[in-house]
Design a protein around this motif. Structure first.
Motif, mmCIF file in Angstrom:
data_model
loop_
_atom_site.group_PDB
_atom_site.id
_atom_site.type_symbol
_atom_site.label_atom_id
_atom_site.label_comp_id
_atom_site.label_asym_id
_atom_site.label_seq_id
_atom_site.Cartn_x
_atom_site.Cartn_y
_atom_site.Cartn_z
ATOM 1 N N THR A 100 1.012 -1.151 -0.082
ATOM 2 C CA THR A 100 -0.011 -0.009 0.022
ATOM 3 C C THR A 100 0.820 1.234 0.106
ATOM 4 N N PHE A 101 0.484 2.135 -1.022
ATOM 5 C CA PHE A 101 1.283 3.345 -1.031
ATOM 6 C C PHE A 101 0.544 4.530 -0.531
ATOM 7 N N ILE A 102 0.931 5.475 -0.003
ATOM 8 C CA ILE A 102 0.229 6.753 0.031
ATOM 9 C C ILE A 102 0.915 8.058 -0.307
ATOM 10 N N ALA A 103 0.159 9.147 -0.479
ATOM 11 C CA ALA A 103 0.733 10.130 -1.086
ATOM 12 C C ALA A 103 -0.137 11.577 -0.604
ATOM 13 N N PRO A 104 0.368 12.618 -0.467
ATOM 14 C CA PRO A 104 -0.429 13.676 -0.252
ATOM 15 C C PRO A 104 -1.528 14.130 -1.566
ATOM 16 N N THR A 105 -2.576 14.827 -0.934
ATOM 17 C CA THR A 105 -3.163 14.792 -2.215
ATOM 18 C C THR A 105 -3.044 15.948 -3.441
#
Length: 215
Positions: free
Chosen positions: A23-28
């Motif tokens: 799972t990868f996250i990034a700022p919007t």
């Protein structure tokens, strides 16, 4: 009249399993995912700002759907004569096993951009916000399967998601327990993109099975 053996169409090759994934996250503020693979069916590089949350428990990434509906019943009918979906919410539950800047930030709700290790000792101190702000993230989960034609990638992209719950954290020495950062993220509509969740399917193994799948 057709015999059952000629009527049925059961295909073992179309049964999928996510053998591993991330799972990868990034700022919007980062670019949205518009395609998982390129012209040669291999994975595209992710846009700038996406970070892998690392190892998770063997429960993997647990997606849940909470659907509510409103029914109209009618005189003489033993079942609803109309049903309207009033709510359809996707949540993603993760038990993150790596301790890093991103997992700490998700679990505590702290703004990790302001957290700087001590210059002399390297120590990091993170204060839990008194009223954690609702921070939104772009979240991409990719599961990987193997078929005769090669790898198959199944992705679920949440363009605007936030941490809405977290589970207990245990400090202990059990053989099968790592220090975890268990969080639940809820997907919301991205008004610019026009959706709250998008599925992606690709890879060389996927391309090889398109005809069998009915595409």
């Amino acid at each position: 009249m057709a015999a059952w053996e000629t009527l049925k169409n059961h295909q073992n090759a179309l049964i999928r399993k996510t053998l591993e994934g991330s799972t990868f996250i990034a700022p919007t503020t980062s670019a949205a995912i518009t395609a998982l693979t390129g012209a040669d069916s291999s994975l595209n590089a992710l846009p700038e700002g996406y970070n892998d949350l690392g190892w998770m428990s063997d429960d993997g990434a647990q997606f849940s759907a909470d659907v509510d509906s409103s029914d109209i019943t009618s005189w003489g009918s033993v079942e609803p004569t109309r049903r309207d979906i009033t709510s359809d919410v996707t949540t993603l539950e993760l038990t993150l096993q790596e301790t890093n800047k991103h997992t700490i930030g998700l679990y505590t709700g702290a703004d990790m951009t302001a957290v700087i290790p001590d210059a002399s000792s390297g120590e990091v101190a993170v204060s839990k916000p008194d009223r954690p702000p609702l921070r939104f993230w772009r979240v991409l989960t990719i599961g990987v399967d193997i078929a005769d034609g090669g790898e198959i990638y199944i992705g679920r992209f949440l363009p605007r998601a936030s941490v809405t719950d977290k589970d207990d954290q245990s400090f202990q020495s059990g053989d099968d327990e790592a220090l975890g950062w268990p969080v639940t993220m809820t997907a919301y509509m991205d008004s610019t993109l026009g959706y709250s969740e998008r599925y992606y399917f690709g890879g060389p193994g996927w391309e090889a099975l398109l005809g069998s799948m009915g595409f």
